[in-house]
Scaffold this active site. Structure first.
Site, PDB file in Angstrom:
ATOM      1  N   SER A 139       9.573  -4.666   1.299  1.00 41.73           N
ATOM      2  CA  SER A 139      10.011  -4.092   2.578  1.00 41.73           C
ATOM      3  C   SER A 139      11.046  -5.018   3.181  1.00 41.73           C
ATOM      4  O   SER A 139      11.108  -6.214   2.818  1.00 41.73           O
ATOM      5  CB  SER A 139       8.802  -3.996   3.513  1.00 41.73           C
ATOM      6  OG  SER A 139       9.208  -3.705   4.837  1.00 41.73           O
ATOM      7  N   TYR A 152       1.024  -7.179   7.489  1.00 46.41           N
ATOM      8  CA  TYR A 152       2.028  -6.498   6.658  1.00 46.41           C
ATOM      9  C   TYR A 152       3.147  -7.470   6.279  1.00 46.41           C
ATOM     10  O   TYR A 152       3.568  -7.544   5.121  1.00 46.41           O
ATOM     11  CB  TYR A 152       2.577  -5.301   7.439  1.00 46.41           C
ATOM     12  CG  TYR A 152       3.468  -4.376   6.666  1.00 46.41           C
ATOM     13  CD1 TYR A 152       2.939  -3.374   5.847  1.00 46.41           C
ATOM     14  CD2 TYR A 152       4.858  -4.467   6.758  1.00 46.41           C
ATOM     15  CE1 TYR A 152       3.773  -2.504   5.150  1.00 46.41           C
ATOM     16  CE2 TYR A 152       5.691  -3.606   6.075  1.00 46.41           C
ATOM     17  CZ  TYR A 152       5.145  -2.624   5.266  1.00 46.41           C
ATOM     18  OH  TYR A 152       5.969  -1.762   4.577  1.00 46.41           O
TER      19      TYR A 152
HETATM   20  P1  NAD Z   1       2.889   6.781   2.165  1.00 45.51           P
HETATM   21  O1  NAD Z   1       1.699   6.640   3.053  1.00 45.51           O
HETATM   22  O2  NAD Z   1       3.594   8.085   2.097  1.00 45.51           O
HETATM   23  O3  NAD Z   1       2.531   6.329   0.698  1.00 45.51           O
HETATM   24  C1  NAD Z   1       1.604   5.320   0.410  1.00 45.51           C
HETATM   25  C2  NAD Z   1       0.941   5.674  -0.888  1.00 45.51           C
HETATM   26  O4  NAD Z   1      -0.024   4.674  -1.174  1.00 45.51           O
HETATM   27  C3  NAD Z   1       0.222   7.020  -0.836  1.00 45.51           C
HETATM   28  O5  NAD Z   1       0.360   7.676  -2.073  1.00 45.51           O
HETATM   29  C4  NAD Z   1      -1.209   6.600  -0.591  1.00 45.51           C
HETATM   30  O6  NAD Z   1      -2.133   7.566  -1.041  1.00 45.51           O
HETATM   31  C5  NAD Z   1      -1.263   5.339  -1.431  1.00 45.51           C
HETATM   32  N1  NAD Z   1      -2.368   4.462  -1.099  1.00 45.51           N
HETATM   33  C6  NAD Z   1      -2.749   3.986   0.116  1.00 45.51           C
HETATM   34  N2  NAD Z   1      -3.854   3.239  -0.035  1.00 45.51           N
HETATM   35  C7  NAD Z   1      -4.170   3.242  -1.358  1.00 45.51           C
HETATM   36  C8  NAD Z   1      -5.208   2.650  -2.119  1.00 45.51           C
HETATM   37  N3  NAD Z   1      -6.155   1.901  -1.569  1.00 45.51           N
HETATM   38  N4  NAD Z   1      -5.221   2.877  -3.454  1.00 45.51           N
HETATM   39  C9  NAD Z   1      -4.276   3.654  -4.049  1.00 45.51           C
HETATM   40  N5  NAD Z   1      -3.280   4.239  -3.359  1.00 45.51           N
HETATM   41  C10 NAD Z   1      -3.234   4.029  -2.035  1.00 45.51           C
HETATM   42  O7  NAD Z   1       3.893   5.617   2.628  1.00 45.51           O
HETATM   43  P2  NAD Z   1       5.339   5.224   2.094  1.00 45.51           P
HETATM   44  O8  NAD Z   1       6.147   5.108   3.324  1.00 45.51           O
HETATM   45  O9  NAD Z   1       5.791   6.075   0.984  1.00 45.51           O
HETATM   46  O10 NAD Z   1       5.052   3.724   1.572  1.00 45.51           O
HETATM   47  C11 NAD Z   1       5.111   3.352   0.199  1.00 45.51           C
HETATM   48  C12 NAD Z   1       5.437   1.866   0.089  1.00 45.51           C
HETATM   49  O11 NAD Z   1       6.708   1.607   0.667  1.00 45.51           O
HETATM   50  C13 NAD Z   1       4.438   0.961   0.822  1.00 45.51           C
HETATM   51  O12 NAD Z   1       4.193  -0.205   0.068  1.00 45.51           O
HETATM   52  C14 NAD Z   1       5.182   0.625   2.109  1.00 45.51           C
HETATM   53  O13 NAD Z   1       4.756  -0.609   2.643  1.00 45.51           O
HETATM   54  C15 NAD Z   1       6.605   0.557   1.595  1.00 45.51           C
HETATM   55  N6  NAD Z   1       7.614   0.718   2.643  1.00 45.51           N
HETATM   56  C16 NAD Z   1       7.742   1.901   3.343  1.00 45.51           C
HETATM   57  C17 NAD Z   1       8.727   2.011   4.328  1.00 45.51           C
HETATM   58  C18 NAD Z   1       8.952   3.292   5.124  1.00 45.51           C
HETATM   59  O14 NAD Z   1       9.738   3.288   6.068  1.00 45.51           O
HETATM   60  N7  NAD Z   1       8.323   4.413   4.794  1.00 45.51           N
HETATM   61  C19 NAD Z   1       9.560   0.924   4.591  1.00 45.51           C
HETATM   62  C20 NAD Z   1       9.395  -0.256   3.862  1.00 45.51           C
HETATM   63  C21 NAD Z   1       8.418  -0.342   2.888  1.00 45.51           C
END
Ligand code: NAD
Length: 257
Positions: A139, A152
């Site tokens: 991130s 985080y």
């Molecule tokens: P999201 O909630 O859509 O996806 C998260 C995924 O992780 C989902 O498929 C969820 O089911 C899965 N998950 C959560 N807990 C779990 C567990 N215990 N075991 C297995 N799977 C699990 O969120 P996203 O925004 O797509 O985030 C995905 C990654 O990207 C994360 O690591 C997040 O920190 C990172 N990220 C997201 C953003 C953003 O703006 N959306 C920005 C920077 C980083």
């Protein structure tokens, strides 16, 4: 670029960035193991739909990335793991002196410890096949901080550090390990926050996005899951063979500030 014959395991891939990454890897020809916490018909249907759309083998495996043994068994159940994308992640926002201990533990377990367990399980498979790509979805918070996101920020900085250590351990092998650092990405999770934020600030959608959500993202545009998927696919391509141990920001200029 073709990833035909390669198998990719993408953790947390039944929605958001993980699903976007899985789709772009499938578009490039990779077979897939999709994963999340749930065991629903729609999770398996998602894998089937990707399999049909891109003519690849795709399956869905339930495993809880907060449990070390389940992280390791996810990789073992894949049979082969040429590409590992550590994407599963959660967030919780609170001042550090009020931060619930269970939320701290869950964030460190899912966002950081899982990367240790899956990587440890996948590396011997990559070595046996003589090729491997590890991409950790960190991130902008792996490179900078924001208040109230201590767990985080700590976890994502940890992921960036682990990425460098694994890259050095594999530097003389045909294996690379990198981190992708997204800024704000328009996932269903983020989309769902827009109506409440509009109410809270008495702003329209456009203003909430530009002035509140994207306050630190100079482009004033979200990154998309397709762009994140394309970035991961690039890191899996032969053009990226000498790219290892680094971070690739997809953040509209956030970390340039
Ligand atoms: P999201 O909630 O859509 O996806 C998260 C995924 O992780 C989902 O498929 C969820 O089911 C899965 N998950 C959560 N807990 C779990 C567990 N215990 N075991 C297995 N799977 C699990 O969120 P996203 O925004 O797509 O985030 C995905 C990654 O990207 C994360 O690591 C997040 O920190 C990172 N990220 C997201 C953003 C953003 O703006 N959306 C920005 C920077 C980083």
């Amino acid at each position: 670029m073709s990833l035909r014959g390669k198998t990719a395991v993408v953790t947390g891939s039944n929605s958001g960035i993980g699903l976007g990454v899985a789709r772009e890897l499938a578009r490039a020809g990779a077979d897939l193991v999709l994963n999340s916490l749930t065991e629903r018909d729609e999770d398996h249907a998602l894998a089937e739909a990707i399999s049909t759309e891109f003519d690849v083998v795709a399956k869905y495996v339930k495993a809880d990335m907060s449990v070390g043994e389940e992280c390791r068994s996810l990789i073992e159940s894949a049979g082969s793991c040429d590409i590992l994308v550590n994407n599963a992640g959660i967030q919780h926002v609170a001042p550090i002196d009020e931060f619930p201990r269970d939320k701290w533990d869950a964030i460190i377990a899912i966002n950081l410890n899982s990367v240790f367990h899956t990587t440890a399980a996948a590396l011997p498979m990559m070595r046996a096949k003589g090729w491997g790509r590890i991409v950790n979805v960190a991130s902008a918070h792996g490179l900078t901080a924001s208040p109230y996101k201590s767990a985080y920020v700590a976890a994502k900085h940890g992921v960036v550090g682990m990425t460098k250590a694994v890259a050095l351990e594999t530097a003389q092998e045909p294996i690379t390990c990198n981190a992708v650092c997204p800024g704000y990405v328009l996932t269903p999770l983020v989309e769902a926050q827009i109506p409440d934020t509009m109410k809270e600030y008495g702003m329209d959608r456009e203003t909430v996005i530009k002035e509140v959500m994207l306050a630190r993202q100079p482009s004033k545009e979200f990154a998309t899951v397709e762009q994140l998927g394309g970035t991961v696919a690039f890191l899996c391509s032969s053009a990226a063979t000498q790219i290892t141990g680094t971070t690739l920001s997809v953040d509209g200029g956030w970390t340039a500030l």
